[in-house]
Design an enzyme around this catalytic site. Structure first.
Site, PDB file in Angstrom:
ATOM      1  N   GLU A  22       0.844  -1.196   0.000  1.00 50.29           N
ATOM      2  CA  GLU A  22       0.000   0.000   0.000  1.00 50.29           C
ATOM      3  C   GLU A  22       0.882   1.250   0.000  1.00 50.29           C
ATOM      4  O   GLU A  22       1.877   1.327   0.728  1.00 50.29           O
ATOM      5  CB  GLU A  22      -0.910   0.030   1.228  1.00 50.29           C
ATOM      6  CG  GLU A  22      -1.784   1.280   1.287  1.00 50.29           C
ATOM      7  CD  GLU A  22      -2.863   1.192   2.339  1.00 50.29           C
ATOM      8  OE1 GLU A  22      -3.670   0.239   2.255  1.00 50.29           O
ATOM      9  OE2 GLU A  22      -2.893   2.049   3.240  1.00 50.29           O
ATOM     10  N   GLY A 115     -14.351   6.202   5.464  1.00 49.83           N
ATOM     11  CA  GLY A 115     -13.306   7.204   5.595  1.00 49.83           C
ATOM     12  C   GLY A 115     -13.277   7.824   6.984  1.00 49.83           C
ATOM     13  O   GLY A 115     -14.226   7.707   7.762  1.00 49.83           O
ATOM     14  N   ASP A 116     -12.177   8.467   7.285  1.00 51.69           N
ATOM     15  CA  ASP A 116     -12.008   9.161   8.563  1.00 51.69           C
ATOM     16  C   ASP A 116     -12.532  10.586   8.458  1.00 51.69           C
ATOM     17  O   ASP A 116     -12.658  11.138   7.362  1.00 51.69           O
ATOM     18  CB  ASP A 116     -10.533   9.190   8.955  1.00 51.69           C
ATOM     19  CG  ASP A 116      -9.962   7.788   9.129  1.00 51.69           C
ATOM     20  OD1 ASP A 116     -10.618   6.981   9.813  1.00 51.69           O
ATOM     21  OD2 ASP A 116      -8.882   7.513   8.576  1.00 51.69           O
ATOM     22  N   TYR A 156     -12.022  -4.619  11.153  1.00 53.00           N
ATOM     23  CA  TYR A 156     -11.476  -4.067  12.403  1.00 53.00           C
ATOM     24  C   TYR A 156     -11.369  -5.160  13.462  1.00 53.00           C
ATOM     25  O   TYR A 156     -12.270  -5.343  14.282  1.00 53.00           O
ATOM     26  CB  TYR A 156     -12.365  -2.921  12.894  1.00 53.00           C
ATOM     27  CG  TYR A 156     -12.434  -1.773  11.912  1.00 53.00           C
ATOM     28  CD1 TYR A 156     -11.487  -0.756  11.957  1.00 53.00           C
ATOM     29  CD2 TYR A 156     -13.427  -1.731  10.933  1.00 53.00           C
ATOM     30  CE1 TYR A 156     -11.530   0.299  11.049  1.00 53.00           C
ATOM     31  CE2 TYR A 156     -13.472  -0.688  10.013  1.00 53.00           C
ATOM     32  CZ  TYR A 156     -12.527   0.322  10.078  1.00 53.00           C
ATOM     33  OH  TYR A 156     -12.567   1.355   9.169  1.00 53.00           O
TER      34      TYR A 156
END
Length: 598
Positions: A22, A115-116, A156
C-alpha cells in the site's frame, strides 16, 4: 484483473503465500515522481500480487493525484492496482469521476471505505449528496458497474474506534459483504492472537470472503507508538519489553521490530485463515522488503524465469486501450511516462500498426499531455542530481556517472540504467570522453535464449535478437563528415535532426518501420516490439529539445548563467542522431569505430 481472481489463480498453482503493497499520495509533485520510481523498483525486486493507492478526499489537487497515481501505475508501470475510495467529503459526482477514471485506466479493484473525519472535524459527518456508510458506496458501485470491480472493505479485528461492540462490528461487516464486497483488508494490528480469534468469529458469522491482514512495519519507536495510538491498537507487553530499552536507536528498533512483525506473520500464515499479507509501506522500501526476505517470500530466480516481469522488452500496460500494443519506438525506452501520455488517445486498433510508418498521421499527442512539464524533477531536484554543467565535458561526465549507475536518471532518461548496457559500456564511455554525448543505446544480440537474465524477454523456449542502436548528440560541424562515412556503409542507417527541424537521413523515401528488436518463439509469429522510424523520431526530437529547454529554465531559477549559456549552445550547435547497425550477426562494433574516426 480482479484481486480475488489473482488470489485464486495463484493458489491453484502454488501454495506459497502472496503479498501486496500500500502507498499513500505524496503532497508534492516531486514526491509523486519519487514514488513512481519506488513503486517500479519494489515491483521489479519483489513481484507483489497487487498494489493499492490511498484516497485523499475533498477534491482539489490531492484527490486528482489519487486517480493520477492509479492511472499511471496501471497504464505506465503495468502494476495491478486497487484504488481506495471514501465517502468523506465526496459528492456523488466526485465518486462518479473517480470510478470512471479507474474504469478507463483498467483498474478493476476498489477498496470502498466510509473514511475518517477531515482533520479539522471532530466527528465524521456525511456529505450532502453523498453516502453515510461504506455499504451504501458498495451498493452504488454495484448498481453503476455491475461485477466489473472487485470491491474490498475494511475490517477491524480490535473493534472500530466509534463502535466498541464486537457483535455490531461483525454485523456491519456482514452488511458490507452482502452489499457486494469481495474481500476484506484489515486495519493494522500487533496482537496476533486476538486477530486469529477475530478471523474465527468472522467465519462463524457467515462471512467467507478472503481476509487480508494489514501489516505495519516497525521503522522507528516514535512512529510505532504514534500509529498504534492513532488506530487505538493494542500493543502486546513483550513488544514494549523488547523495544522500549532501545527506543533511541532507530536502526536497532527497525531490526528488532522487523523480527517481531515477521514472527507475527509466521503465526498468521500458519493459522489456516491467511494466505496473503498486505504491507503498509508508508512509501518506504527497506522495511517492507526486510519482512518479506525474512519470511522467505521474495521470488527466487526460477520464479522470475517462469513468471517473467514482462512478455515484452518493455513492461506491458494494463490499460484496456493498450491491450493490443506490441510495438514501441526505441526512442522512449527510458521515458515510458511521456510515451504513454502522448499515445493515450490512440484507439485500441491503433496498436501496433495504425500509427507507425505513416508520415501523414499525427502520430503523437501534444507535449502538454505530460502534465505541463517533461522534466519529472523539480528545480531543486535537478540541481541535486545534475548540478550546473557549464561545458560539454561536464555533461559527458554526468552521462558517464549515469552509465556507471552512480545516478539514477538524466533529463532525458527517467529510468535507471540496466545491465544490458554492460556490453557497450566501455565504448559508450569513450564516446562521451570524445564529447559525443550518448542518449540511448542497445547492443547487438543474435539468438540469445529468451530466458537470459539480462537480455531475455517473452515466452520461454524462444530466442531474441537485437540490432545495435545508438542515439547521441553530435556537434553540427561533424555532421558532414559523419554523412560522408555513412554513405560508404549502407548497412548503417541513420536519422539526424537539429533544433530547427533540419532532417538528414540515408533511409529511402518509402522506408517505414525498421525493427531493431525481435523474438522467435514456438507456435507464434515473429514479435518485433521495438522499432526505429521517421514519424516517431521527429516526435521524439520535439520532446528531447523541449527537455533541454525546460532544464535551461530550471538553471535560470538557480542563477546558473554559465550553465544556461551551455544548454543554449546544445540547442544551437548540436544535432540529435540515431544510427542502426542492421548487421546483427557481426561481432564488430561498426558504429563505435565510425564515430571514433570522426
Amino acid at each position: 484483473m480482479k484481486i480475488t481472481e489473482k488470489l485464486q489463480q495463484h493458489q491453484e498453482v502454488c501454495s506459497k503465500p502472496t503479498y501486496s503493497f500500500e502507498y499513500f499520495v505524496p503532497k508534492t509533485t516531486q514526491g509523486v515522481q519519487n514514488l513512481y520510481d519506488r513503486m517500479d523498483k519494489m515491483y521489479q525486486s519483489s513481484l507483489p500480487l497487487f498494489i493499492d493507492i490511498t484516497w485523499n478526499a475533498g477534491g482539489g489537487t490531492l484527490s486528482k493525484l489519487s486517480t493520477e497515481l492509479v492511472s499511471t501505475s496501471q497504464s505506465v508501470l503495468g502494476l495491478e492496482t486497487c484504488m481506495h475510495l471514501t465517502c468523506t467529503n465526496m459528492e456523488i459526482s466526485m465518486i462518479d469521476d473517480a470510478l470512471e477514471s479507474a474504469y478507463n485506466s483498467g483498474c478493476q479493484n476498489i477498496l470502498a471505505l466510509r473514511g475518517d473525519p477531515p482533520r479539522d472535524a471532530v466527528n465524521w459527518q456525511p456529505t450532502e449528496g453523498g453516502f453515510a456508510y461504506a455499504k451504501d458506496l458498495i451498493s452504488y458501485i454495484r448498481c453503476k458497474y455491475g461485477d466489473y470491480f472487485d470491491i474490498g472493505v475494511a475490517g477491524y479485528p480490535e473493534g472500530h474506534p466509534e463502535e466498541p461492540n464486537k457483535l455490531k462490528n461483525l454485523k456491519y461487516l456482514k452488511e458490507k459483504v452482502d452489499a457486494g464486497a469481495n474481500f476484506i483488508v484489515t486495519q493494522m494490528f500487533y496482537d496476533v492472537d486476538n486477530f486469529i480469534q477475530w478471523c474465527k468469529e468472522v467465519r462463524e458469522f457467515g462471512i467467507d470472503v478472503p481476509i487480508i491482514p494489514g501489516i505495519m512495519p516497525i521503522t522507528g519507536y516514535a512512529a510505532f507508538l504514534r500509529r498504534a495510538s492513532w488506530g487505538q491498537i493494542n500493543i502486546p507487553k513483550y513488544f514494549f519489553a523488547l523495544l522500549d530499552p532501545i527506543k533511541d536507536n532507530d536502526e536497532l528498533v527497525r531490526e528488532i521490530g522487523t523480527k517481531l512483525v515477521v514472527e507475527m506473520c509466521r503465526k498468521l500464515l500458519s493459522s489456516g485463515y491467511i494466505n496473503h499479507l498486505h504491507i503498509y509501506t508508508m512509501n518506504l522500501e527497506k522495511a517492507s522488503l526486510m519482512i518479506l526476505e525474512q519470511l522467505d517470500l521474495l521470488p527466487t530466480e526460477n520464479e522470475y524465469l517462469t513468471e517473467p516481469i514482462s512478455m515484452l522488452p518493455w513492461r506491458k500496460s494494463l490499460n484496456p486501450k493498450r491491450k493490443f500494443e506490441e510495438v514501441r519506438p526505441i526512442f522512449w525506452q527510458r521515458r515510458p511516462y511521456s510515451y504513454v501520455a502522448r499515445t493515450s488517445n490512440w484507439a485500441v486498433d491503433e496498436f501496433p500498426n495504425g500509427r507507425f510508418g505513416d508520415s501523414s498521421s499525427p502520430a503523437f499527442g501534444e507535449l502538454d499531455l505530460c502534465g505541463g512539464t517533461l522534466l519529472r524533477q523539480s528545480s531543486k531536484k535537478c540541481l541535486e542530481l545534475w548540478s550546473t554543467p557549464e561545458s560539454i565535458n561536464d555533461l559527458a561526465q554526468l552521462v558517464i556517472s549515469y552509465l556507471n549507475g552512480k545516478i539514477n536518471c538524466l533529463p532525458w532518461s527517467d529510468m535507471p540504467i540496466d545491465r544490458e548496457v554492460d556490453a557497450l559500456l566501455s565504448h559508450l564511455i569513450q564516446l562521451n570522453i570524445k564529447m559525443i554525448i550518448t542518449v540511448n543505446s542497445q547492443p547487438q544480440i543474435n539468438g540469445t535464449p529468451s530466458s537470459d537474465k539480462i537480455y531475455g524477454w517473452g515466452p520461454k523456449d524462444g530466442y531474441v535478437y537485437q540490432k545495435e542502436y545508438l542515439e547521441f548528440l553530435l556537434p553540427k560541424t561533424k555532421l558532414p563528415s559523419l554523412q560522408a562515412k555513412l554513405e560508404k556503409n549502407k548497412i548503417l542507417t541513420y536519422f539526424a535532426v537539429d533544433f530547427e527541424d533540419n532532417l538528414v537521413t540515408n533511409h529511402s523515401k518509402d522506408s517505414k518501420a525498421n525493427a531493431v528488436t525481435w523474438g522467435i518463439f514456438p507456435g507464434r509469429e515473429v514479435l518485433q516490439p521495438t522499432i526505429v522510424e521517421k514519424v516517431s523520431f521527429l516526435a521524439w526530437k520535439e520532446e528531447f529539445y523541449r527537455i533541454l529547454e525546460e532544464w535551461k529554465i530550471h538553471l535560470i531559477e538557480n542563477n546558473a548563467s554559465d550553465s544556461v549559456n551551455f544548454i543554449q549552445s546544445l540547442l544551437e550547435d548540436y544535432v540529435l542522431v540515431n544510427i542502426v547497425d542492421n548487421n546483427f550477426v557481426s561481432p564488430n562494433d561498426d558504429i563505435f569505430d565510425l564515430l571514433m574516426s570522426l
